[in-house]
Design a protein around this motif. Sequence first.
Motif, PDB file in Angstrom:
ATOM      1  N   ASN A 147      39.996  33.870  26.119  1.00 29.31           N
ATOM      2  CA  ASN A 147      39.895  33.679  24.359  1.00 29.31           C
ATOM      3  C   ASN A 147      39.097  34.147  23.675  1.00 29.31           C
ATOM      4  OD1 ASN A 147      41.436  32.425  21.751  1.00 29.31           O
ATOM      5  ND2 ASN A 147      39.141  31.186  21.754  1.00 29.31           N
ATOM      6  N   GLU A 148      37.408  34.980  24.025  1.00 30.68           N
ATOM      7  CA  GLU A 148      36.418  35.088  23.428  1.00 30.68           C
ATOM      8  C   GLU A 148      36.878  36.879  23.016  1.00 30.68           C
ATOM      9  OE1 GLU A 148      32.405  36.486  24.356  1.00 30.68           O
ATOM     10  OE2 GLU A 148      32.836  34.277  24.860  1.00 30.68           O
ATOM     11  N   ILE A 149      37.501  37.448  24.294  1.00 30.19           N
ATOM     12  CA  ILE A 149      38.208  38.950  23.522  1.00 30.19           C
ATOM     13  C   ILE A 149      39.844  39.448  23.815  1.00 30.19           C
ATOM     14  CG2 ILE A 149      36.103  39.675  25.134  1.00 30.19           C
ATOM     15  CD1 ILE A 149      38.159  40.967  27.231  1.00 30.19           C
ATOM     16  N   LYS A 150      40.570  38.175  23.404  1.00 29.86           N
ATOM     17  CA  LYS A 150      41.676  38.260  23.442  1.00 29.86           C
ATOM     18  C   LYS A 150      42.453  39.249  24.370  1.00 29.86           C
ATOM     19  CE  LYS A 150      42.066  34.820  19.908  1.00 29.86           C
ATOM     20  NZ  LYS A 150      40.446  34.790  20.253  1.00 29.86           N
ATOM     21  N   HIS A 151      42.008  38.909  25.116  1.00 26.81           N
ATOM     22  CA  HIS A 151      42.891  40.130  26.649  1.00 26.81           C
ATOM     23  C   HIS A 151      42.685  39.110  27.985  1.00 26.81           C
ATOM     24  CE1 HIS A 151      43.551  43.631  28.688  1.00 26.81           C
ATOM     25  NE2 HIS A 151      42.379  43.206  29.866  1.00 26.81           N
ATOM     26  N   ARG A 152      44.169  39.387  28.798  1.00 27.52           N
ATOM     27  CA  ARG A 152      44.515  38.654  29.612  1.00 27.52           C
ATOM     28  C   ARG A 152      44.556  39.745  30.763  1.00 27.52           C
ATOM     29  NH1 ARG A 152      50.905  36.925  29.379  1.00 27.52           N
ATOM     30  NH2 ARG A 152      51.565  38.977  29.855  1.00 27.52           N
ATOM     31  N   VAL A 153      43.809  38.949  31.968  1.00 28.31           N
ATOM     32  CA  VAL A 153      43.576  39.736  33.425  1.00 28.31           C
ATOM     33  C   VAL A 153      44.690  39.301  34.773  1.00 28.31           C
ATOM     34  CG1 VAL A 153      42.474  40.284  35.722  1.00 28.31           C
ATOM     35  CG2 VAL A 153      41.253  39.991  33.170  1.00 28.31           C
ATOM     36  N   GLU A 154      45.503  40.642  34.815  1.00 34.19           N
ATOM     37  CA  GLU A 154      47.218  40.548  36.421  1.00 34.19           C
ATOM     38  C   GLU A 154      45.617  40.055  37.235  1.00 34.19           C
ATOM     39  OE1 GLU A 154      49.948  42.856  38.168  1.00 34.19           O
ATOM     40  OE2 GLU A 154      49.998  43.179  36.296  1.00 34.19           O
ATOM     41  N   VAL A 155      46.316  38.497  37.337  1.00 40.80           N
ATOM     42  CA  VAL A 155      46.249  38.148  39.130  1.00 40.80           C
ATOM     43  C   VAL A 155      46.789  38.165  39.761  1.00 40.80           C
ATOM     44  CG1 VAL A 155      44.422  36.374  39.654  1.00 40.80           C
ATOM     45  CG2 VAL A 155      43.968  37.040  37.994  1.00 40.80           C
ATOM     46  N   PRO A 156      46.452  39.158  41.330  1.00 41.41           N
ATOM     47  CA  PRO A 156      47.435  38.782  42.269  1.00 41.41           C
ATOM     48  C   PRO A 156      47.405  37.277  43.086  1.00 41.41           C
ATOM     49  CG  PRO A 156      45.865  40.749  42.733  1.00 41.41           C
ATOM     50  CD  PRO A 156      45.904  40.271  41.498  1.00 41.41           C
ATOM     51  N   LEU A 157      48.913  36.644  42.965  1.00 40.53           N
ATOM     52  CA  LEU A 157      48.570  35.411  43.924  1.00 40.53           C
ATOM     53  C   LEU A 157      48.917  35.902  45.903  1.00 40.53           C
ATOM     54  CD1 LEU A 157      49.937  33.689  41.048  1.00 40.53           C
ATOM     55  CD2 LEU A 157      47.636  33.756  41.910  1.00 40.53           C
ATOM     56  N   THR A 158      48.181  35.831  45.927  1.00 39.19           N
ATOM     57  CA  THR A 158      48.908  36.229  47.629  1.00 39.19           C
ATOM     58  C   THR A 158      48.618  34.488  48.913  1.00 39.19           C
ATOM     59  OG1 THR A 158      45.880  36.014  48.516  1.00 39.19           O
ATOM     60  CG2 THR A 158      46.902  38.574  47.557  1.00 39.19           C
ATOM     61  N   THR A 159      49.436  34.834  49.892  1.00 34.12           N
ATOM     62  CA  THR A 159      49.186  33.891  50.792  1.00 34.12           C
ATOM     63  C   THR A 159      47.909  33.431  50.775  1.00 34.12           C
ATOM     64  OG1 THR A 159      51.540  35.290  51.379  1.00 34.12           O
ATOM     65  CG2 THR A 159      50.389  33.270  52.504  1.00 34.12           C
ATOM     66  N   GLU A 160      47.142  34.484  50.784  1.00 35.47           N
ATOM     67  CA  GLU A 160      45.785  33.559  51.229  1.00 35.47           C
ATOM     68  C   GLU A 160      44.950  32.432  50.367  1.00 35.47           C
ATOM     69  OE1 GLU A 160      46.508  37.727  53.935  1.00 35.47           O
ATOM     70  OE2 GLU A 160      46.448  36.729  51.456  1.00 35.47           O
ATOM     71  N   ILE A 161      45.408  33.393  49.098  1.00 38.78           N
ATOM     72  CA  ILE A 161      44.665  33.088  47.942  1.00 38.78           C
ATOM     73  C   ILE A 161      45.429  31.316  47.690  1.00 38.78           C
ATOM     74  CG2 ILE A 161      44.864  32.738  45.299  1.00 38.78           C
ATOM     75  CD1 ILE A 161      44.314  35.482  45.829  1.00 38.78           C
ATOM     76  N   LYS A 162      47.093  31.592  47.991  1.00 39.25           N
ATOM     77  CA  LYS A 162      47.816  29.910  48.158  1.00 39.25           C
ATOM     78  C   LYS A 162      47.469  28.608  49.741  1.00 39.25           C
ATOM     79  CE  LYS A 162      51.934  32.279  45.895  1.00 39.25           C
ATOM     80  NZ  LYS A 162      52.979  33.190  45.924  1.00 39.25           N
TER      81      LYS A 162
END
Length: 219
Positions: A147-162
Amino acid sequence: MDSNQDEDYLMLSGIQHFEFCKRQWALIHIEQQWEENVKTVEGQYLHRKADQPFIREKRGDKLTVRGMPVKSEELQITGICDVVEFIRDDDGVSIHGAEGHYLAYPVEYKRGKPKVSDADVLQLAAQALCLEEMLLCRMTTGFLFYNEIKHRVEVPLTTEIKDKVKSIVAEMHDYHRRKHTPKVKTGSFCRSCSLHAICIPEIMNKRTVRSYLEGKIRE
């Protein structure tokens, strides 16, 4: 699923608390204790703006749903996604009340600047796991909106993270079943915790509660 079974579900948002500090999570989610600080108030305000239950916006090939309740029977967690974006795609899934097929992307709102912490990513991955179970699909991408910069970041959702999410949730359930609030290693991060006055991290440095309180009386 009946309401008695739902009582055994844990809050999805607790994953972020647990990753930050297991003791903080237990104080909130087991002992039901809570205090506000500037960061929690700002965060709640931001989420109130994002979490407007079941508001749907359709623009072209994109359907945006705000405040979408989600849950996983496998993990026994439940919560609300700030935003889920559905992009029309022939390889996607059907959505009730919408024509065609869509790919789903969870979007989690954060108050500060981009840092993409492990806790933020794990919370986003937990949302994806719930959506995968509910929609019978697979998700490989989500977004963190800062919200502070009104910008979003794409995040890979890998099997390891899940897989890490599943391991953390299992540990959370273990603490919750035993009603156990763990002691943890203290650090500088304790000063920014909204539960500092309740947790009293000073007493975990090999001091008894009695000696700590006696010291406070003498001050």
